[in-house]
Motif scaffolding. Structure first.
Motif, PDB file in Angstrom:
ATOM      1  N   LEU A  10      -8.789   4.913  -9.160  1.00  0.00           N
ATOM      2  CA  LEU A  10      -7.587   5.432  -8.514  1.00  0.00           C
ATOM      3  C   LEU A  10      -7.907   5.924  -7.101  1.00  0.00           C
ATOM      4  CD1 LEU A  10      -6.042   7.306 -11.560  1.00  0.00           C
ATOM      5  CD2 LEU A  10      -5.301   5.132 -10.559  1.00  0.00           C
ATOM      6  N   PRO A  11      -6.907   5.945  -6.222  1.00  0.00           N
ATOM      7  CA  PRO A  11      -7.148   6.304  -4.812  1.00  0.00           C
ATOM      8  C   PRO A  11      -7.216   7.806  -4.549  1.00  0.00           C
ATOM      9  CG  PRO A  11      -4.879   5.643  -5.091  1.00  0.00           C
ATOM     10  CD  PRO A  11      -5.552   5.441  -6.426  1.00  0.00           C
ATOM     11  N   TRP A  12      -7.588   8.566  -5.542  1.00  0.00           N
ATOM     12  CA  TRP A  12      -7.776  10.003  -5.368  1.00  0.00           C
ATOM     13  C   TRP A  12      -8.902  10.461  -6.278  1.00  0.00           C
ATOM     14  CZ3 TRP A  12      -2.969   8.089  -7.117  1.00  0.00           C
ATOM     15  CH2 TRP A  12      -2.797   8.116  -8.498  1.00  0.00           C
ATOM     16  N   SER A  13      -9.424  11.627  -5.987  1.00  0.00           N
ATOM     17  CA  SER A  13     -10.508  12.205  -6.787  1.00  0.00           C
ATOM     18  C   SER A  13      -9.953  13.281  -7.695  1.00  0.00           C
ATOM     19  CB  SER A  13     -11.566  12.832  -5.874  1.00  0.00           C
ATOM     20  OG  SER A  13     -12.144  11.844  -5.061  1.00  0.00           O
ATOM     21  N   GLY A  14     -10.719  13.600  -8.721  1.00  0.00           N
ATOM     22  CA  GLY A  14     -10.352  14.690  -9.608  1.00  0.00           C
ATOM     23  C   GLY A  14     -10.638  16.024  -8.961  1.00  0.00           C
ATOM     24  N   HIS A  26      -0.522  -1.975 -18.731  1.00  0.00           N
ATOM     25  CA  HIS A  26       0.630  -2.323 -17.887  1.00  0.00           C
ATOM     26  C   HIS A  26       0.359  -1.966 -16.424  1.00  0.00           C
ATOM     27  CE1 HIS A  26       2.881  -3.032 -21.525  1.00  0.00           C
ATOM     28  NE2 HIS A  26       2.444  -1.869 -21.981  1.00  0.00           N
ATOM     29  N   ASN A  27       0.288  -2.996 -15.583  1.00  0.00           N
ATOM     30  CA  ASN A  27       0.097  -2.754 -14.150  1.00  0.00           C
ATOM     31  C   ASN A  27       1.342  -2.169 -13.502  1.00  0.00           C
ATOM     32  OD1 ASN A  27      -2.536  -3.640 -14.137  1.00  0.00           O
ATOM     33  ND2 ASN A  27      -1.963  -5.754 -13.728  1.00  0.00           N
ATOM     34  N   ASP A  28       2.439  -2.137 -14.247  1.00  0.00           N
ATOM     35  CA  ASP A  28       3.686  -1.614 -13.708  1.00  0.00           C
ATOM     36  C   ASP A  28       3.993  -0.219 -14.265  1.00  0.00           C
ATOM     37  OD1 ASP A  28       5.848  -1.968 -11.959  1.00  0.00           O
ATOM     38  OD2 ASP A  28       7.167  -2.562 -13.602  1.00  0.00           O
ATOM     39  N   SER A  29       2.989   0.441 -14.819  1.00  0.00           N
ATOM     40  CA  SER A  29       3.206   1.793 -15.332  1.00  0.00           C
ATOM     41  C   SER A  29       3.465   2.746 -14.165  1.00  0.00           C
ATOM     42  CB  SER A  29       1.988   2.266 -16.130  1.00  0.00           C
ATOM     43  OG  SER A  29       0.893   2.505 -15.264  1.00  0.00           O
ATOM     44  N   HIS A  30       3.997   3.902 -14.494  1.00  0.00           N
ATOM     45  CA  HIS A  30       4.286   4.901 -13.451  1.00  0.00           C
ATOM     46  C   HIS A  30       3.024   5.244 -12.654  1.00  0.00           C
ATOM     47  CE1 HIS A  30       5.991   8.342 -11.400  1.00  0.00           C
ATOM     48  NE2 HIS A  30       4.982   9.078 -11.850  1.00  0.00           N
ATOM     49  N   LEU A  31       1.919   5.477 -13.341  1.00  0.00           N
ATOM     50  CA  LEU A  31       0.689   5.855 -12.648  1.00  0.00           C
ATOM     51  C   LEU A  31       0.130   4.695 -11.821  1.00  0.00           C
ATOM     52  CD1 LEU A  31      -1.057   8.280 -12.168  1.00  0.00           C
ATOM     53  CD2 LEU A  31      -2.386   7.684 -14.198  1.00  0.00           C
ATOM     54  N   SER A  32       0.260   3.463 -12.316  1.00  0.00           N
ATOM     55  CA  SER A  32      -0.182   2.293 -11.539  1.00  0.00           C
ATOM     56  C   SER A  32       0.642   2.157 -10.255  1.00  0.00           C
ATOM     57  CB  SER A  32      -0.040   1.005 -12.361  1.00  0.00           C
ATOM     58  OG  SER A  32      -0.962   0.981 -13.416  1.00  0.00           O
ATOM     59  N   THR A  38       0.117   5.035  -3.137  1.00  0.00           N
ATOM     60  CA  THR A  38      -0.860   5.892  -2.457  1.00  0.00           C
ATOM     61  C   THR A  38      -1.826   5.058  -1.635  1.00  0.00           C
ATOM     62  OG1 THR A  38      -0.670   7.572  -4.184  1.00  0.00           O
ATOM     63  CG2 THR A  38      -2.647   7.658  -2.792  1.00  0.00           C
ATOM     64  N   GLU A  39      -2.289   3.924  -2.199  1.00  0.00           N
ATOM     65  CA  GLU A  39      -3.173   3.033  -1.450  1.00  0.00           C
ATOM     66  C   GLU A  39      -2.494   2.518  -0.183  1.00  0.00           C
ATOM     67  OE1 GLU A  39      -5.868   1.139  -5.057  1.00  0.00           O
ATOM     68  OE2 GLU A  39      -4.295  -0.081  -4.161  1.00  0.00           O
ATOM     69  N   GLU A  40      -1.236   2.123  -0.294  1.00  0.00           N
ATOM     70  CA  GLU A  40      -0.507   1.623   0.877  1.00  0.00           C
ATOM     71  C   GLU A  40      -0.368   2.705   1.937  1.00  0.00           C
ATOM     72  OE1 GLU A  40       0.235  -1.541   1.544  1.00  0.00           O
ATOM     73  OE2 GLU A  40      -0.770  -1.963  -0.345  1.00  0.00           O
ATOM     74  N   ILE A  41      -0.089   3.920   1.521  1.00  0.00           N
ATOM     75  CA  ILE A  41       0.020   5.040   2.469  1.00  0.00           C
ATOM     76  C   ILE A  41      -1.324   5.283   3.144  1.00  0.00           C
ATOM     77  CG2 ILE A  41       0.326   7.544   2.631  1.00  0.00           C
ATOM     78  CD1 ILE A  41       2.518   7.197   0.414  1.00  0.00           C
TER      79      ILE A  41
END
Length: 114
Positions: A10-14, A26-32, A38-41
């Motif tokens: 994911l594009p963030w750290s814990g 599912h690549n279309d899940s809310h978190l995906s 976030t990656e696009e931003i």
């Protein structure tokens, strides 16, 4: 499409600064979708920062403190871009990562390199 047995970086750290991963069918899940957005931003902000850096570096009167700030911001943007590239690279199908027999990949003329 990410197979369900593959973890997505994911594009963030814990909270402890360690990488976060997503396991989903599912690549279309809310978190995906949140990760995709976030990656696009992050990539858009990095592109804007590169344009700003060119302006700063072209100004002969830029103060050292401004250059340090710019360097720190560029370092963070590069770190984010590497994480996005790593995440997306891991999600490529295996056939995309290997070259076909007898095919070395695209060839560019020497002039393309300046």
């Amino acid at each position: 499409m990410t197979p369900h047995n593959e973890l997505r970086l994911l594009p963030w750290s814990g909270p402890d600064g360690k990488p976060c991963y997503l396991s989903t069918d599912h690549n279309d899940s809310h978190l995906s979708r949140l990760a995709d957005n976030t990656e696009e931003i992050q990539l858009g902000l990095a592109a804007d920062l590169v344009a700003h850096a060119r302006e700063i570096l072209d100004d002969d009167e830029t103060e050292p403190e401004e250059l340090r700030r710019l360097s720190a911001n560029l370092t963070e943007a590069l770190k984010d871009a590497i994480r996005v590239a790593t995440s997306r690279g891991h999600r490529l199908p295996a056939s995309d990562l290997t070259t076909r027999e007898g095919h070395e990949g695209p060839r560019l003329p020497a002039a393309a390199f300046g």
